[in-house]
Design an enzyme around this catalytic site. Structure first.
Site, PDB file in Angstrom:
ATOM      1  N   ASP A   1     -28.585  17.282  22.583  1.00 48.58           N
ATOM      2  CA  ASP A   1     -29.865  16.620  22.828  1.00 48.58           C
ATOM      3  C   ASP A   1     -30.708  17.532  23.712  1.00 48.58           C
ATOM      4  OD1 ASP A   1     -28.432  16.430  25.177  1.00 48.58           O
ATOM      5  OD2 ASP A   1     -28.935  14.342  25.577  1.00 48.58           O
TER       6      ASP A   1
ATOM      7  N   ASP B   1     -32.517  18.257  27.288  1.00 57.43           N
ATOM      8  CA  ASP B   1     -32.338  17.874  28.678  1.00 57.43           C
ATOM      9  C   ASP B   1     -33.523  16.995  29.094  1.00 57.43           C
ATOM     10  OD1 ASP B   1     -30.529  18.159  30.884  1.00 57.43           O
ATOM     11  OD2 ASP B   1     -32.046  19.347  31.906  1.00 57.43           O
TER      12      ASP B   1
END
Length: 290
Positions: A212, A214
């Site tokens: 993903d 940050d």
């Protein structure tokens, strides 16, 4: 003890290698304690490899709890010369999107509670670490990934991996700071491994698997645990394909690595002045130079 020239460390989501054949589990005791888990020896693409689940196969170990020295020492004791380390990471750049693969060539150390050297106790060594990843091994890994044309995966060759202490993730202020440094991904484990692998004269490269973005990213707040877990599983499948192809290429044409002689000029203490207990503890690393 059985030998393997190629080692694999699996990170979050990659706790085993489905393609391994003729598997045996090996419990290894080291002068630095036990590794994270039993080392799995098996055959991949006709080559014996050693696989270790970094956090234990049931993910019971925090990043700060990992027995890094024992893990690398165990690989060295099995004869590992090339170590591929898979790691789940968050992205610090828009172009490094979830499910992408990054093969970093640099690290920044933001850890604070870890022992990252085998030396001390009467012996001093300073490895060169300007290029913390083995370029030759990283090229083989990158070429292997590129050849697979994995769907939904973009390969990023090079980049900087921020290694943070954890287990909490970054604050937004930290995340924006790391972006200002030009970092590509962030994780919690690989720099410590890279330092120890260099001291052990093992060629090391990281396969960073983006789960993903940050927390700097505007979409981050919409990311759910279920989404991250789903990406971990997809990354694990892709990582196994990438590692399998890398092993195939390595076994056919193992490259020369400067890491294999990293200690040649690094040890400053005359070995005859090193305490015997320390020499015994580090015999696996020092015997080549004794």
């Amino acid at each position: 003890m059985a030998q393997a020239k190629i080692g694999i460390i699996g990170g979050s989501g990659l706790y085993k290698m489905e393609a391994l054949k003729d598997v045996e589990e090996v419990q290894i005791d080291t002068p630095f304690g036990s590794p994270s888990d039993a080392v799995i020896l098996g055959t991949l693409e006709g080559t014996r490899v050693a696989f270790l689940a970094r956090h234990d196969r049931n993910h019971t170990l925090l990043p700060s709890e990992l027995p890094f020295r024992a893990n690398i020492y165990a690989m060295k004791s099995l004869g590992v010369e090339y170590l591929i380390s898979a790691s789940a990471v968050g992205s610090l750049k828009e172009e490094a999107k979830p499910l992408d693969m990054v093969v970093p060539d640099q690290f920044i150390d933001r850890t604070k509670d870890r022992i990252s050297t085998f030396f001390g106790e009467g012996i001093v060594a300073h490895i060169t670490f300007g290029d913390p990843v083995c370029g030759a091994l990283a090229k083989v890994l990158g070429d292997a990934i590129a050849s697979l044309n994995l769907p939904d995966v973009t390969l990023h060759r090079g980049g900087t991996y921020i290694c943070m202490e954890g287990p909490a993730f970054s604050t937004k202020a930290e995340s924006f700071l790391y972006r200002s440094w030009g970092a590509t991904v962030i994780g919690m484990t690989n720099l410590t491994e890279a330092k120890l692998a260099r001291e052990a004269e093992i060629a090391y490269a990281t396969l960073a698997l983006v789960t993903d973005y940050d927390c700097w990213h505007s979409d981050h707040d919409s990311v759910t645990v279920e989404m991250v877990i789903a990406n971990l599983h997809k990354n694990a499948v892709n990582a196994q394909k990438a590692i399998q192809e890398t092993v195939r290429r390595l076994s056919k044409n193992p490259p020369h690595s400067e890491a294999h002689s990293a200690l040649k000029y690094a040890i400053l203490t005359p070995l005859d002045k090193v305490p015997q207990a320390t020499k015994d503890k580090l015999d696996l690393l020092l015997q080549k130079y004794s």
